[in-house]
Enzyme design. Structure first.
Site, PDB file in Angstrom:
ATOM      1  N   HIS A  36      35.285 -13.951  -3.100  1.00  0.00           N
ATOM      2  CA  HIS A  36      34.850 -14.810  -4.202  1.00  0.00           C
ATOM      3  C   HIS A  36      36.022 -15.195  -5.110  1.00  0.00           C
ATOM      4  O   HIS A  36      35.868 -15.368  -6.319  1.00  0.00           O
ATOM      5  CB  HIS A  36      33.744 -14.136  -5.023  1.00  0.00           C
ATOM      6  N   ASN A  47      23.969 -14.702  -4.173  1.00  0.00           N
ATOM      7  CA  ASN A  47      24.534 -15.783  -3.370  1.00  0.00           C
ATOM      8  C   ASN A  47      23.556 -16.942  -3.313  1.00  0.00           C
ATOM      9  O   ASN A  47      22.440 -16.863  -3.826  1.00  0.00           O
ATOM     10  CB  ASN A  47      24.824 -15.293  -1.941  1.00  0.00           C
TER      11      ASN A  47
END
Length: 705
Positions: free
Chosen positions: A89, A161
């Protein structure tokens, strides 16, 4: 909660019996085993490892134990492999906003932000997973969707997510999964991509990954905008009410603008046209006052209801169909302010699933249990030490008091001689520390099973790796199925090792025979390998309309962008008519010209929003043109203009073409106009068509078997 119809059992394609599959040493997905002939696996201290697939739990569906030194060593080392960039990320975009509760959940929880109406501040960060901080915005990848709620009772982080499921069942496998999807360590490529040997090698040997892989290979893996993605908390959590009663919950975010994806060729070309496409889109939307908004929703179910599911809800590779447990909207989130400083806020923000508030508790999901340790451990290294909570973006906005002292980067100046509890020496009441409170966080007192034994084990209820991927595939429209098959063919075509491709297709046969055949045909494989042995029978679960994407796209121009190609002498009135109609429908409009400055007929010379060669049509959701015949004839000899229309047509976008474009440019570009190409004077029809893609133009539909 709706009654769930009985699921039909699907027999394995190669005729292997369920009993044989459960005992086959090569196919035990419940307890995968390393078979490489390279000696014993050990810890860094040389201690042999007997099980590298499962963390140590109190019992098969119980909590992960702190005494698991193998898990702690493995994840600790993994957490510290990248300094100071995030390991995963790393590429992110973020914004400030607020959360507003609209339907209190007082029956289920004591958490104030879920029981008391009002607004609280939030900070939201979106991200890709595989690429580094300098990678592009639009690869095929999962998107992180993390929200920090600054509540009255401390910070609550919902770290999820844009997909409702994860690739692995146990945190023990997280370093392996990420090592596999990251660029290959001996060569440093591919960056931000999953189309390579190590990823698909891991997938082909780990059938639990297949559900998430199917989602990532679908249109969800290439979103049009961060403003047009869903968000999911992934795990089951507990809500705990004032009586100490527990209800399981899964959290959802639903975008107000609806879902929208790119097509693959469009995503590839965007990587060259604008590496910051998603980041720019989010920033410009907020900067212009078009604030992105999401509904906040929950799925609520009891322990007794969960026991009736044909899957284990503690398995993070499984979703809970909305047809089984309806989604209830209870609030909304609006992002209304861009960060003042990208590094200070976006880069230094620290999300952690362990940031929990009273009234919410963890479940025994073994992936979630591992994440509670991993996030904090990573932040200690990435942000310089334990005082990262004092960085403004991470600090709570409510009163706080604790006995933590000193350490690297201490910015506060605690006073007094007492830094412990219990204590009696603070006689003047000056100690700025808190005391225990009966209203503080309490863990739900879950009863342990009578036969519970600690061990490295995975519950038998986690063994079914194929039923939900099969449900996902069968629920998709024909267009979406074509996209998924094409995506897998593209990915596996990049794989150099033949056995990896064969094992992957052997796994796909357990999901759907037609999918496996289409992928094999796309790769030029003459025969299909035998279906991989499965540890549990594959069920034909009821289909779910909620997990499709194209049928859920809103037919709207709100939040979209229309490009109008003009040149010197273009009719200013015709341009204004198109602009006004598109803006009235909610779109942003940008003028593109061969040169940055353009003189329209009947209007003042002005600066165009983009120059043709540097502003390709992939940046727009629909395109129009207003050109003189001479300008169209000239542009018909320029590659940038031909590509502008050729790509728009190939990416299924509505096109409003003037007469000169129809006569000169479209034929030169090899475009035979269809119903999605209208005259630029037919503004109403163009606006209607621009609200969606022209799916009848989809090449994959013409090649479906």
């Amino acid at each position: 909660m709706k009654e769930y119809p009985m699921a039909k059992k699907k027999q394995p394609a190669n005729g292997t019996s369920a009993a044989r599959r459960n005992t086959d040493a090569t196919g035990g997905e419940t307890r995968q085993q390393a078979t490489a002939k390279t000696g014993a696996l050990t810890t860094a201290q040389g201690i042999p490892v007997s099980d590298n697939q499962n963390s140590l739990r109190a019992y098969s569906r119980g909590p992960t134990l702190l005494e698991d030194f193998i898990l702690r060593e493995k994840i600790t080392h993994f957490d510290h492999e990248r300094i100071p960039e995030r390991i995963v990320h790393a590429r992110g975009s973020a914004a400030h906003g607020y959360f507003e509760l609209t339907k209190p959940l007082s029956k289920y929880t004591t958490a104030k932000f879920l029981t008391e109406k009002g607004r609280i501040p939030v900070f939201c960060r979106f991200s890709t997973v595989a690429g580094g901080a300098g990678s592009v915005d639009t690869p095929r990848d999962v998107r992180g969707f993390a929200v920090k709620f600054y509540t009255q009772e401390g910070n609550f982080d919902l770290v999820g997510n844009n997909l409702p499921i994860f690739a692995i069942q146990d945190a023990m496998k997280f370093p392996d999964f990420i090592h596999a999807v990251k660029m290959e360590p001996d060569r440093g490529f591919p960056q931000a991509a999953s189309a390579h040997d190590t990823f698909w090698d891991f997938v082909s040997l780990s059938p639990e990954t297949l559900h998430m892989v199917m989602w990532a290979m679908s249109d969800r893996g290439i979103p049009r905008s961060l403003r047009m993605i869903e968000g999911f908390g992934i795990h089951s959590f507990r809500l705990v009410n004032a009586k100490g009663e527990s209800t399981f919950v899964r959290f959802h975010w639903r975008p107000k603008l609806g879902l929208q994806s790119l097509v693959w060729d469009e995503a590839v070309k965007l990587q060259g046209a604008d590496n910051d496409f998603h980041r720019r889109d989010l920033f410009e939307a907020i900067d212009s006052g078009a604030f992105p908004e999401w509904e906040f929703a929950v799925q609520l179910f009891t322990e007794e209801e969960a026991d009736q599911f044909p899957f284990d809800h503690l398995d993070a590779t499984k979703l809970i169909p909305e047809e089984l447990v309806p989604v209830q909207v209870v609030g909304r989130m609006v992002l209304d302010r861009n960060p003042n400083n990208h590094f200070a806020e976006n880069e230094q923000v620290a999300f952690c699933p362990a940031n929990m508030v009273p009234g919410i508790d963890f479940s025994n999901d073994p992936l979630l249990q591992g994440r509670l340790f991993s996030y904090l451990d990573t932040q200690l290294s990435r942000l310089g030490g334990p005082n990262f909570t004092q960085i403004p973006i991470n600090a709570p906005k409510c009163p706080f008091g604790h006995h933590q002292r000193d350490a690297h980067m201490q910015m506060q100046v605690p006073k007094g001689r007492v830094a412990y509890e219990p204590a009696s020496l603070d006689k003047d009441g000056s100690m700025p520390n808190g005391r225990e409170t009966p209203n503080g966080f309490r863990s739900f007192a879950e009863p342990a099973p009578d036969d519970g034994r600690k061990g490295r084990t995975r519950a038998a209820s986690f063994a079914d790796h194929y039923s939900q991927p099969r449900m996902f595939w069968r629920s998709q429209t024909a267009i979406e199925q074509a996209h998924i098959a094409s995506a897998i063919v593209f990915e596996l075509a990049k794989v150099e090792d033949d056995p990896v491709r064969e094992r992957t297709i052997a796994q796909l046969r357990n999901i759907d025979e037609e999918l496996a055949r289409r992928v094999a045909d796309g790769l030029g494989m003459a025969t299909l390998p035998l279906a991989a042995p499965a540890a549990a029978e594959t069920l034909d679960l009821p289909l779910s309309k909620a997990i499709t994407l194209i049928p859920k796209m809103k037919q709207t121009l709100e939040g979209r962008c229309v490009g109008i190609l003009v040149a010197d002498g273009s009719d200013a009135k015709a341009v204004a008519t198109l602009r006004e109609a598109a803006e009235a429908a909610g779109a942003t409009v940008k003028l593109v010209a061969p040169k940055r400055y353009v003189a329209l007929k009947g209007g003042k010379p002005r600066k165009a929003d983009g120059q043709l060669a540097g502003t390709p049509s992939v940046l727009f959701d629909a395109v129009a043109c207003v050109l003189t015949p001479d300008a169209a004839k000239t542009l018909a000899t320029e590659a940038a203009a031909l590509d502008w229309f050729r790509d728009a047509f190939g990416h299924l976008k509505a096109i409003a073409a003037c007469g000169g474009t129809r006569t000169h440019i479209l034929p030169a570009a090899g475009i035979a106009p269809d119903q999605g190409v209208v005259d630029s004077g037919d503004v109403d029809r163009f606006i209607k068509l621009a609200k969606t893609r022209q799916w009848a133009r989809e090449p994959n539909l013409r090649t479906l078997p």
